[in-house]
Design a protein around this motif. Structure first.
Motif, PDB file in Angstrom:
ATOM      1  N   GLU A 426       0.837  -1.207   0.000  1.00  0.00           N
ATOM      2  CA  GLU A 426       0.000   0.000   0.000  1.00  0.00           C
ATOM      3  C   GLU A 426       0.871   1.256   0.000  1.00  0.00           C
ATOM      4  N   TRP A 427       1.919   1.259   0.832  1.00  0.00           N
ATOM      5  CA  TRP A 427       2.795   2.427   0.894  1.00  0.00           C
ATOM      6  C   TRP A 427       3.524   2.635  -0.429  1.00  0.00           C
ATOM      7  N   ASP A 428       3.989   1.551  -1.052  1.00  0.00           N
ATOM      8  CA  ASP A 428       4.693   1.672  -2.329  1.00  0.00           C
ATOM      9  C   ASP A 428       3.774   2.242  -3.407  1.00  0.00           C
ATOM     10  N   GLY A 429       2.516   1.806  -3.406  1.00  0.00           N
ATOM     11  CA  GLY A 429       1.562   2.344  -4.371  1.00  0.00           C
ATOM     12  C   GLY A 429       1.304   3.813  -4.158  1.00  0.00           C
ATOM     13  N   TYR A 430       1.188   4.216  -2.898  1.00  0.00           N
ATOM     14  CA  TYR A 430       0.972   5.629  -2.574  1.00  0.00           C
ATOM     15  C   TYR A 430       2.191   6.461  -2.958  1.00  0.00           C
ATOM     16  N   ARG A 431       3.382   5.930  -2.694  1.00  0.00           N
ATOM     17  CA  ARG A 431       4.626   6.649  -2.943  1.00  0.00           C
ATOM     18  C   ARG A 431       4.823   6.936  -4.429  1.00  0.00           C
ATOM     19  N   ARG A 432       4.341   6.010  -5.273  1.00  0.00           N
ATOM     20  CA  ARG A 432       4.510   6.175  -6.717  1.00  0.00           C
ATOM     21  C   ARG A 432       3.464   7.093  -7.350  1.00  0.00           C
ATOM     22  N   THR A 433       2.387   7.347  -6.641  1.00  0.00           N
ATOM     23  CA  THR A 433       1.250   8.058  -7.237  1.00  0.00           C
ATOM     24  C   THR A 433       1.486   9.571  -7.240  1.00  0.00           C
ATOM     25  N   VAL A 434       1.307  10.190  -8.399  1.00  0.00           N
ATOM     26  CA  VAL A 434       1.367  11.650  -8.510  1.00  0.00           C
ATOM     27  C   VAL A 434       0.018  12.212  -8.058  1.00  0.00           C
ATOM     28  N   THR A 435       0.047  13.073  -7.050  1.00  0.00           N
ATOM     29  CA  THR A 435      -1.187  13.564  -6.444  1.00  0.00           C
ATOM     30  C   THR A 435      -1.664  14.859  -7.092  1.00  0.00           C
ATOM     31  N   GLN A 436      -2.907  15.209  -6.804  1.00  0.00           N
ATOM     32  CA  GLN A 436      -3.457  16.472  -7.294  1.00  0.00           C
ATOM     33  C   GLN A 436      -2.691  17.658  -6.710  1.00  0.00           C
ATOM     34  N   PHE A 437      -2.222  17.515  -5.483  1.00  0.00           N
ATOM     35  CA  PHE A 437      -1.412  18.569  -4.845  1.00  0.00           C
ATOM     36  C   PHE A 437      -0.187  18.882  -5.703  1.00  0.00           C
ATOM     37  N   GLU A 438       0.514  17.842  -6.164  1.00  0.00           N
ATOM     38  CA  GLU A 438       1.720  18.041  -6.963  1.00  0.00           C
ATOM     39  C   GLU A 438       1.397  18.665  -8.317  1.00  0.00           C
ATOM     40  N   LEU A 439       0.320  18.200  -8.934  1.00  0.00           N
ATOM     41  CA  LEU A 439      -0.062  18.760 -10.225  1.00  0.00           C
ATOM     42  C   LEU A 439      -0.428  20.236 -10.101  1.00  0.00           C
ATOM     43  N   ASP A 440      -1.196  20.583  -9.059  1.00  0.00           N
ATOM     44  CA  ASP A 440      -1.613  21.975  -8.875  1.00  0.00           C
ATOM     45  C   ASP A 440      -0.422  22.877  -8.564  1.00  0.00           C
ATOM     46  N   ARG A 441       0.521  22.379  -7.780  1.00  0.00           N
ATOM     47  CA  ARG A 441       1.626  23.230  -7.339  1.00  0.00           C
ATOM     48  C   ARG A 441       2.746  23.326  -8.368  1.00  0.00           C
TER      49      ARG A 441
END
Length: 446
Positions: A426-441
């Motif tokens: 679960e942590w590895d999947g989360y770590r790889r995911t590009v979040t909306q926060f990153e896209l917006d910023r």
């Protein structure tokens, strides 16, 4: 056949119940169900119902897949939200191997084993959960926009004919029809957020009740055209949903935590139990707060604990000693504030109990309590007081759990290893995911 089993079979016939759902949970606390006809129950009580354990999270590998679900007649209840006849009932199950021995990966068995350890020391373990959750408009879908609460209410707010009030009334009626007693209910601090507190019960009954509670809330919500979510932190700027749990040990009819001569009316056993919770808090957090999202709740503020400390009536502490009632010595208890309402209650309560019992067995010394809001202290002040931080991510919680002898012994090797594997994935999947926060910023400027 015992009297409880005879009562179940008699009730099925008298109440025209044609479908019996056998419930159990996987390692992550997800409720599973298989429906059987009443004619099959007598053999189910004696031998169990066979199923493919390899299809259940954490239960078995393919080459050892055969498992049995044996219903516990003491948990029989008719499902009140299914009003049409013939009726439907449910029972919780214990999971067995083909030779009839308890399955090591059954969360209910893990808690039973911990309760037997307590009984060998003369203790019965009681728990009282305060369960928080959100009511949201519509049914959430993957990729959907930000969820919308059903109201704009706040702590203890009452709006005449408000949807939250009507929901709680119907939900509590359903719970009580299933034999689950409710002590309090109210609107919580955030818009759409509810709290319903269950009455004290032994820890196994409480865990069963929590699993039933979560399903009842979702069923009643769907009937009213809304959605109940136990996600720990669905909104960035609003409080998360916890499951603060009040704990006590009894020796017969006497509360082992009560000492009328102590300044806080806490016995030596209570003080050692709290010390055990504090010393092992980091190790058990991956289970009491098992999701990536859980750690968005465990941040400073909003009365969710971030640091390992205890205090008298201090709602910023991990362990709180509620105000003592002079005429009610048996109400002496401690409150563990880390768990969220999406945990596996069987595993969480097993580890909380094991940590406290370890403190009693080895006579851990209780450090001084924190009287100030721990969030308002500087890092240096917390360091001087010996206050450490809880894990601040699922990754750090996994690392703390990996080397824990207490968690390994309590869960048993198969469940311990599967849980860690699942949480690392679960942590590895989360770590790889590009979040909306990153896209917006970053996307517009980098």
């Amino acid at each position: 056949m015992d009297k409880q089993q005879e009562y179940v079979l008699r009730t099925l016939e008298e109440c025209d119940i044609r479908f019996v759902r056998l419930w159990f949970t996987d390692v992550l606390g997800v409720l599973k169900s298989v429906a059987v006809a009443p004619a099959e129950l007598e053999s189910a009580f004696a031998e169990g119902i066979g199923f493919d354990g390899s299809a259940i999270e954490g239960f078995a590998r393919v080459h050892e897949a055969d498992m049995l679900a044996r219903p516990d007649a003491s948990t029989f209840q008719v499902l009140p939200w299914i009003s049409e006849q013939p009726g439907t009932a449910r029972m919780f199950c214990d999971i067995l191997m083909p030779d009839g021995t308890p399955a090591a990966v059954d969360p209910r068995h893990v808690l039973r084993r911990a309760l037997k350890d307590a009984a060998r020391s003369g203790f019965t373990f009681y728990t009282h959960p305060e369960i928080e959750f959100f009511l949201l408009k519509g049914y959430p879908e993957v990729g959907a926009k930000t969820p919308e609460p059903i109201d704009l209410g706040g702590y203890f707010d009452l709006t005449p004919r408000g949807p939250s009030h009507d929901f709680r009334r119907e939900a509590i009626t359903m719970l009580e029809r299933m034999g689950i007693s409710v002590e309090f209910s109210h609107h919580e601090a955030a818009p759409g957020q509810q709290e319903i507190d269950l009455r004290y019960a032994d820890a196994l009954t409480t865990a069963d009740n929590v699993m039933t509670f979560r399903l009842v809330m979702k069923e009643v919500a769907l009937q009213q055209g809304v959605f109940a979510s136990f996600m720990p932190k669905p909104f960035t700027d609003l409080p998360g949903s916890g499951m603060h749990t009040h704990l006590s040990l009894f020796e017969g009819d006497a509360n082992a935590f009560h000492d009328p001569t102590d300044s806080l009316h806490l016995s030596k056993a209570a003080r050692c139990f709290i010390a055990g919770l504090l010393r092992h808090a980091a190790e058990i957090t991956a289970v009491t707060n098992q999701w990536v999202n859980s750690y968005k709740r465990l941040v400073m503020g909003h009365e969710a604990p971030s640091y390992v400390c205890w205090g008298h009536n201090n709602r910023s502490a991990l362990v709180r000693v509620p105000m003592y009632k002079p005429t009610k010595g048996n109400s002496t208890r401690v409150e563990y504030r880390a768990p969220d309402s999406a945990c596996n209650p069987y595993l969480a309560y097993a580890l909380i109990l094991a940590a406290g019992l370890k403190g009693i067995a080895e006579e851990y010394e209780l450090p001084p309590g924190a009287e100030d809001a721990v969030w308002s202290l500087s890092d240096a002040e917390r360091r001087d007081l010996g206050i450490t931080a809880l894990p601040d991510s699922l990754d750090s919680a996994i690392r703390a759990m990996e080397g824990s002898e207490l968690v390994f012994d309590t869960l048993g090797e198969p469940l311990f290893e599967f849980f860690l594997r699942n949480k690392r994935a679960e942590w590895d999947g989360y770590r790889r995911t590009v979040t909306q926060f990153e896209l917006d910023r970053y996307l517009p400027t980098l």
